[in-house]
Design an enzyme around this catalytic site. Structure first.
Site, PDB file in Angstrom:
ATOM      1  N   ASP A  57      -4.372 -30.708  37.162  1.00 14.57           N
ATOM      2  CA  ASP A  57      -5.389 -30.207  38.081  1.00 14.57           C
ATOM      3  C   ASP A  57      -5.077 -30.611  39.526  1.00 14.57           C
ATOM      4  O   ASP A  57      -4.499 -31.665  39.763  1.00 14.57           O
ATOM      5  CB  ASP A  57      -6.747 -30.801  37.654  1.00 14.57           C
ATOM      6  N   LEU A  97      11.797 -32.999  21.488  1.00 18.69           N
ATOM      7  CA  LEU A  97      10.438 -32.907  22.034  1.00 18.69           C
ATOM      8  C   LEU A  97       9.813 -31.539  21.738  1.00 18.69           C
ATOM      9  O   LEU A  97      10.462 -30.501  21.924  1.00 18.69           O
ATOM     10  CB  LEU A  97      10.511 -33.102  23.562  1.00 18.69           C
ATOM     11  N   HIS A 128       0.713 -24.245  43.367  1.00 17.43           N
ATOM     12  CA  HIS A 128       1.124 -23.971  41.984  1.00 17.43           C
ATOM     13  C   HIS A 128       2.633 -24.113  41.841  1.00 17.43           C
ATOM     14  O   HIS A 128       3.136 -24.627  40.852  1.00 17.43           O
ATOM     15  CB  HIS A 128       0.666 -22.570  41.566  1.00 17.43           C
TER      16      HIS A 128
HETATM   17  C1  FPP Z   1      -5.084 -26.442  38.329  1.00 20.78           C
HETATM   18  O1  FPP Z   1      -5.054 -26.504  39.722  1.00 20.78           O
HETATM   19  C2  FPP Z   1      -3.884 -25.860  37.789  1.00 20.78           C
HETATM   20  C3  FPP Z   1      -3.810 -24.658  37.147  1.00 20.78           C
HETATM   21  C4  FPP Z   1      -4.954 -23.793  36.912  1.00 20.78           C
HETATM   22  C5  FPP Z   1      -2.543 -24.148  36.638  1.00 20.78           C
HETATM   23  C6  FPP Z   1      -1.560 -25.146  36.150  1.00 20.78           C
HETATM   24  C7  FPP Z   1      -0.260 -24.509  36.259  1.00 20.78           C
HETATM   25  C8  FPP Z   1       0.889 -25.070  36.698  1.00 20.78           C
HETATM   26  C9  FPP Z   1       1.079 -26.468  37.021  1.00 20.78           C
HETATM   27  C10 FPP Z   1       2.073 -24.205  36.890  1.00 20.78           C
HETATM   28  C11 FPP Z   1       2.484 -23.359  35.767  1.00 20.78           C
HETATM   29  C12 FPP Z   1       2.630 -24.026  34.453  1.00 20.78           C
HETATM   30  C13 FPP Z   1       3.713 -23.999  33.661  1.00 20.78           C
HETATM   31  C14 FPP Z   1       3.640 -24.442  32.233  1.00 20.78           C
HETATM   32  C15 FPP Z   1       5.006 -23.511  34.147  1.00 20.78           C
HETATM   33  P1  FPP Z   1      -6.204 -25.787  40.531  1.00 20.78           P
HETATM   34  O2  FPP Z   1      -5.671 -24.504  41.006  1.00 20.78           O
HETATM   35  O3  FPP Z   1      -7.437 -25.704  39.690  1.00 20.78           O
HETATM   36  O4  FPP Z   1      -6.398 -26.781  41.715  1.00 20.78           O
HETATM   37  P2  FPP Z   1      -7.758 -27.057  42.507  1.00 20.78           P
HETATM   38  O5  FPP Z   1      -8.711 -27.647  41.514  1.00 20.78           O
HETATM   39  O6  FPP Z   1      -7.317 -28.027  43.527  1.00 20.78           O
HETATM   40  O7  FPP Z   1      -8.192 -25.743  43.077  1.00 20.78           O
END
Ligand code: FPP
Length: 233
Positions: free
Chosen positions: A13, A124, A30
């Site tokens: 997150d 893994l 991201h």
């Molecule tokens: C939360 O940050 C993150 C996500 C919704 C996506 C997680 C995805 C990745 C790390 C990249 C892709 C994954 C893989 C497996 C390649 P947020 O956008 O909710 O952040 P915020 O809470 O600060 O808005």
């Protein structure tokens, strides 16, 4: 090193906030998040973690603007396409947790290929939770159990906790001993609700793109200092 959790789950997150703090578009957060994930997968493998489950896209993430969904989907695809050879060479087995039907065709195809190519690997296990929601997973398990009872392949009396777990996406994986959530939020957000019954939850302040090797080692150290009683004394 002798008490490394065999299954770690990650709620990644804070990508959006990381980007906003730098005056960048959320997409850059991201992208930086994918970089962080790359390093964490390598370290987990080196530490001897057996299962790593990452919350990549939830059933609720469809509520985001279309443009952000598009970016997340293309990053998800890019990750698996770029990393597949290295992951395969390192004996990593890729699995998807979640319903793949609503995922764009090209992204689904990339993951189907990755799962197929790595299915016999013994290193893994990397579980990518993609279009994953725990309530949907549990509801789907209930429906399939009812169908199997009606069709006679199992009996009502056969339904136990262990049997139920066989109907979840995580079938065959031990429950996560450690769940790490970044960005300080104290919530599970519909992630592994059944599987997390006795997981140790470690919430760290860092935003996901800042989560590095040191951060994972620190989370494991916190886990190792917890006393796990499983309802006993
Ligand atoms: C939360 O940050 C993150 C996500 C919704 C996506 C997680 C995805 C990745 C790390 C990249 C892709 C994954 C893989 C497996 C390649 P947020 O956008 O909710 O952040 P915020 O809470 O600060 O808005």
């Amino acid at each position: 090193m002798t008490r490394i959790p065999q299954h770690i789950a990650l709620i990644m997150d804070g990508n959006g906030r990381w980007a906003q703090q730098r005056g960048m578009p959320r997409s850059m957060g991201h992208r930086a998040g994918v970089e962080a994930l790359r390093n964490i997968v390598r370290l987990s493998d080196n530490l001897g973690v057996k299962y790593l489950t990452v919350y990549a896209f939830s059933t609720e993430n469809w509520k985001r603007p279309r443009s952000e969904i598009g970016i997340l989907m293309s990053l998800l695809k890019e990750y698996v396409v770029k990393e597949l050879d290295e992951l395969h060479a390192n004996n990593v087995k890729i699995q998807v947790l979640g319903n793949m039907e609503n995922i764009p065709d090209d992204v689904r195809a990339a993951y189907v290929l990755a799962c197929e190519k790595t299915k016999n690997n013994k290193g893994l296990v990397l579980n990518v939770a993609l279009n994953y929601g725990s309530r949907a997973e549990i509801t789907q398990a209930c429906k399939r159990i009812v169908m199997d009872v009606l069709q006679g392949s199992i009996k009502y009396e056969d339904i136990t906790e262990d049997l139920f777990a066989e109907y979840l996406f995580t079938k065959g994986c031990p429950e996560p001993e450690l769940i790490v959530r970044t960005s300080g939020e104290m919530r599970l957000s519909n992630f592994l609700l059944w599987q997390a019954a006795y997981s140790e939850i470690v919430v760290v302040k860092e935003l996901w793109p800042d989560f590095n090797e040191q951060s994972l080692l620190e989370a494991i150290r916190i886990f190792q200092n917890r006393e796990r009683r499983f309802g006993g004394i």
